[in-house]
Write a protein that holds these residues in place. Structure first.
Motif, mmCIF file in Angstrom:
data_model
loop_
_atom_site.group_PDB
_atom_site.id
_atom_site.type_symbol
_atom_site.label_atom_id
_atom_site.label_comp_id
_atom_site.label_asym_id
_atom_site.label_seq_id
_atom_site.Cartn_x
_atom_site.Cartn_y
_atom_site.Cartn_z
ATOM 1 N N THR A 143 0.836 -1.206 -0.018
ATOM 2 C CA THR A 143 0.144 -0.016 -0.051
ATOM 3 C C THR A 143 0.882 1.514 -0.085
ATOM 4 N N LEU A 144 1.947 1.299 0.785
ATOM 5 C CA LEU A 144 2.905 2.299 0.851
ATOM 6 C C LEU A 144 3.550 2.604 -0.530
ATOM 7 N N LEU A 145 3.689 1.765 -1.137
ATOM 8 C CA LEU A 145 4.477 1.685 -2.450
ATOM 9 C C LEU A 145 3.535 2.139 -3.575
ATOM 10 N N ARG A 146 2.223 1.650 -3.251
ATOM 11 C CA ARG A 146 1.119 2.012 -4.238
ATOM 12 C C ARG A 146 1.055 3.760 -4.010
ATOM 13 N N LEU A 147 0.814 3.980 -3.006
ATOM 14 C CA LEU A 147 0.568 5.495 -2.530
ATOM 15 C C LEU A 147 1.764 6.420 -3.311
ATOM 16 N N VAL A 148 2.937 6.007 -3.049
ATOM 17 C CA VAL A 148 4.053 6.591 -3.658
ATOM 18 C C VAL A 148 4.006 6.529 -5.291
ATOM 19 N N ALA A 149 3.573 5.539 -5.685
ATOM 20 C CA ALA A 149 3.532 5.492 -7.242
ATOM 21 C C ALA A 149 2.550 6.263 -7.894
ATOM 22 N N SER A 150 1.563 6.612 -7.032
ATOM 23 C CA SER A 150 0.283 7.187 -7.554
ATOM 24 C C SER A 150 0.524 8.881 -7.249
ATOM 25 N N LEU A 151 1.523 9.280 -6.949
ATOM 26 C CA LEU A 151 1.685 10.669 -6.673
ATOM 27 C C LEU A 151 2.015 11.322 -8.118
ATOM 28 N N PRO A 152 1.587 12.686 -8.282
ATOM 29 C CA PRO A 152 1.543 13.266 -9.504
ATOM 30 C C PRO A 152 3.332 13.514 -9.777
ATOM 31 N N GLU A 153 3.493 13.660 -11.291
ATOM 32 C CA GLU A 153 4.543 14.044 -11.408
ATOM 33 C C GLU A 153 4.839 15.617 -10.860
ATOM 34 N N PRO A 154 6.230 15.825 -10.728
ATOM 35 C CA PRO A 154 6.572 17.209 -10.109
ATOM 36 C C PRO A 154 6.549 18.132 -11.042
ATOM 37 N N PRO A 155 6.231 19.120 -10.860
ATOM 38 C CA PRO A 155 6.181 20.398 -11.712
ATOM 39 C C PRO A 155 7.247 20.668 -12.456
ATOM 40 N N ALA A 156 7.257 20.469 -13.759
ATOM 41 C CA ALA A 156 8.672 20.986 -14.729
ATOM 42 C C ALA A 156 9.380 22.227 -14.460
ATOM 43 N N VAL A 157 10.469 22.236 -14.132
ATOM 44 C CA VAL A 157 11.200 23.508 -13.974
ATOM 45 C C VAL A 157 12.220 23.789 -14.913
ATOM 46 N N VAL A 158 12.907 24.878 -15.219
ATOM 47 C CA VAL A 158 13.880 24.987 -16.081
ATOM 48 C C VAL A 158 15.028 25.720 -15.386
ATOM 49 N N PRO A 159 16.113 24.925 -15.029
ATOM 50 C CA PRO A 159 17.093 25.690 -13.879
ATOM 51 C C PRO A 159 18.280 26.406 -14.963
ATOM 52 N N ARG A 160 18.723 27.408 -14.077
ATOM 53 C CA ARG A 160 19.682 28.162 -14.856
ATOM 54 C C ARG A 160 21.294 27.332 -14.769
ATOM 55 N N VAL A 161 21.605 26.682 -13.785
ATOM 56 C CA VAL A 161 22.606 25.803 -13.558
ATOM 57 C C VAL A 161 22.415 24.223 -13.195
ATOM 58 N N VAL A 162 22.632 23.510 -14.066
ATOM 59 C CA VAL A 162 22.205 22.087 -14.086
ATOM 60 C C VAL A 162 23.441 21.340 -13.869
ATOM 61 N N GLY A 163 23.477 20.394 -12.989
ATOM 62 C CA GLY A 163 24.395 19.208 -12.798
ATOM 63 C C GLY A 163 23.971 18.050 -13.360
ATOM 64 N N VAL A 164 24.885 17.332 -14.028
ATOM 65 C CA VAL A 164 24.637 16.033 -14.424
ATOM 66 C C VAL A 164 25.689 15.089 -14.232
ATOM 67 N N ASP A 165 25.256 13.906 -13.963
ATOM 68 C CA ASP A 165 26.089 12.845 -13.449
ATOM 69 C C ASP A 165 25.559 11.445 -13.617
ATOM 70 N N GLU A 166 26.203 10.378 -13.637
ATOM 71 C CA GLU A 166 25.508 8.932 -13.743
ATOM 72 C C GLU A 166 25.525 8.397 -12.500
ATOM 73 N N TYR A 167 24.353 7.533 -12.137
ATOM 74 C CA TYR A 167 24.190 6.711 -11.073
ATOM 75 C C TYR A 167 23.905 5.185 -11.796
ATOM 76 N N ALA A 168 24.428 4.279 -10.655
ATOM 77 C CA ALA A 168 24.051 2.788 -11.093
ATOM 78 C C ALA A 168 22.897 2.187 -10.835
#
Length: 532
Positions: free
Chosen positions: A142-167
């Motif tokens: 139930t907890l995982l379903r509640l998290v999965a049902s959350l709406p997408e965060p609002p889209a933002v356009v940053p001025r300075v963006v950091g990029v990196d990889e994760y495994a």
């Protein structure tokens, strides 16, 4: 009870409007609240027209947050209204109390919000255990379903963006994390680390001015194609880390300088020539059987028996009898797996012996060294040779030389921050090897550029480092910097870096461990982006 009721009503429904509490019953374990809505007209969810015509009513029992250790049971009477709009597909609809219930909801909105916060922070199993402590038992699914049902965060356009990889799966599946460096919040997770994916994401956000990244080629290509207007900044920590790896390889190449030169002996010492013993010592079972068979075969042949007759009498093959008859002594038959047969390791044994005398007694390290020289086999042969042969050889007399990693650490550390003993050892190493001295000068010059943000000196440093023919690893590092020169100069000049991105990569590792076995990309993305 009438005196307590206003306080309980204020405590339980202070944030809910248009709800009338009709009765409150308190027992040792349960607080039962009977309430109803007081709204006269409700908007139809189908057409939006408001209606006040009541069709009927029924009770709903949404779970609510516990109060002072007691379970709260809400008996909420809701009404079903008739929609008067003829074009509306709905004939009747049920009212929803704003901020308290939702359609098909089994929890109140505040309990749902609390469980969502627990799910974002602790995921499934740990969150379920914590919710049980709060007095709101719920399953991990139930907890995982509640998290999965959350709406997408609002889209933002940053001025300075950091990029990196994760495994996602270390060594197999990698993704990309993007962070707003100014607000220090993650913006998005991408399912892979391909240049095309990053370029498409950046192209949708033309307002990006600065991109902080490491020197991975796919990030450089994606940032160039997706945001050509943005200034690319190479992270200083990655530059220093790459320099440290090159410095360690240079020290390892000149590891012979790490051992002090031995003093000349006063008089030459005579060494006795080792006596070559039989490869099969007396008493060895296989050797004794071979000697007995050799004597028996030759005795029967001397008595006039044919080779076939001897083979039948001894139960041996004719080819074996031929081999025994041709051998004048039993030692000629001592061949096979017990002898020093030619192996692929023979060409590398002098090098292994020398490295063992230099103080390198790690079989895995020795195998990695000869593998770079072309040794094709695995580690087990080197391990067996070290165990059976090298460990019996005497070690050189004198103190153990410092390892290449230790010397690299001394060179990369600020001289004033070194311990006195380490300073003396580093001074002895530099005095014994001019290549080490040149390496230390280049490293300290690069360190000044990193700490004092003097990126304009980088072309001069690269030109100087490329001329160090005795330090090929440092020369290759300088050539790689030249391929990404603009981003490296910006990283050594501006204050922007990818430190906050590395912090979020570590946070993703923690979230993955919490959701072991359930950490799909969609669920992981929700937790990374929405968790506080």
């Amino acid at each position: 009870m009438d005196e307590v009721r206003p306080q309980l009503e204020e405590l339980l429904f202070s944030s809910v409007e248009d709800v009338l509490v009709e009765s409150i019953t308190v027992t040792d374990a349960v607080v039962r609240v009977e309430a109803r809505s007081t709204v006269r007209q409700v908007a139809c969810p189908g057409c939006g027209c408001r209606s006040g015509q009541v069709h009927g009513s029924y009770l709903r029992f949404p779970r609510d947050l516990p109060s002072v250790g007691r379970l709260v049971v809400v008996a909420l009477r809701v009404r079903r209204f008739v929609c008067g709009e003829e074009s509306c597909p709905r004939r009747t609809f049920v009212e929803q109390v704003s901020g308290f219930t939702r359609r098909f909801g089994r929890q109140t909105e505040r309990l749902r919000s609390t469980l969502v916060s627990v799910g974002l922070a602790l995921a499934g199993r740990a969150g379920a255990r914590m919710a049980d402590v709060f007095g709101t038992p719920v399953s991990r699914n139930t907890l995982l379903r509640l998290v999965a049902s959350l709406p997408e965060p609002p889209a933002v356009v940053p001025r300075v963006v950091g990029v990196d990889e994760y495994a996602q799966r270390k060594g197999r599946i990698y993704g990309t994390v993007l962070v707003d460096v100014e607000t220090r919040r993650p913006i998005d997770l991408l399912p892979d680390r391909e240049a095309d994916t990053l370029a498409a994401w950046l192209a949708e956000r033309p307002g990006i001015e600065i991109t902080c990244r490491d020197r991975a080629p796919f990030f450089a290509d994606g940032a160039t194609r997706g945001a050509p207007q943005a200034l690319q900044v190479a992270d200083r920590w990655h530059l220093w880390h790459n320099l440290g790896e090159a410095a360690e390889k240079c020290v390892y190449r000149h590891r012979g300088c790490l051992r002090p030169m031995p003093a000349a002996p006063d008089a030459p010492q005579e060494t006795e020539e080792p006596t070559v013993s039989s490869p099969w010592p007396t008493g060895h079972q296989f050797a004794e059987r071979t000697r007995a068979k050799h004597a028996t075969v030759h005795a029967l042949l001397a008595a006039g028996h044919s080779k076939r007759s001897v083979a039948r009498q001894l139960g041996m093959g004719l080819n074996t009898i031929l081999r025994f008859s041709l051998a004048t002594t039993p030692e000629e038959l001592f061949t096979g797996q017990w002898q020093n047969r030619v192996t692929r390791l023979d060409a590398f044994k002098p090098y292994l012996d020398q490295r063992w005398q230099d103080g390198c007694t790690n079989a895995w390290k020795l195998w990695e060294e000869i593998r770079e020289q072309g040794y094709p086999d695995g580690h087990s042969s080197v391990r067996d040779y070290a165990k059976k042969t090298l460990r019996g050889k005497p070690q050189p007399i004198g103190p153990r030389p410092p390892s290449a990693r230790a010397v690299s650490r001394w060179i990369l550390t600020l001289p004033d921050a070194l311990a006195e003993h380490d300073q003396l050892q580093l001074k002895a190493v530099l005095a014994n090897c001019p290549e080490m001295t040149a390496l230390a000068e280049h490293v300290r010059s690069f360190a000044r550029m990193v700490t004092e943000l003097e990126g304009d000196r980088l072309p001069e440093w690269i030109e100087s480092a490329r001329d160090t023919t005795d330090l090929p690893s440092l020369s290759r590092f300088a050539q790689h910097l030249e391929r990404d020169l603009d981003a490296v100069i910006a990283g050594l000049t501006l204050s922007w870096n990818s430190g906050v991105v590395e912090g979020h990569v570590n946070r993703i590792k923690m979230l993955k461990r919490q959701m072991f076995g359930r950490a799909g990309f969609d669920l992981l993305r929700k937790r990374v982006l929405l968790a506080p």
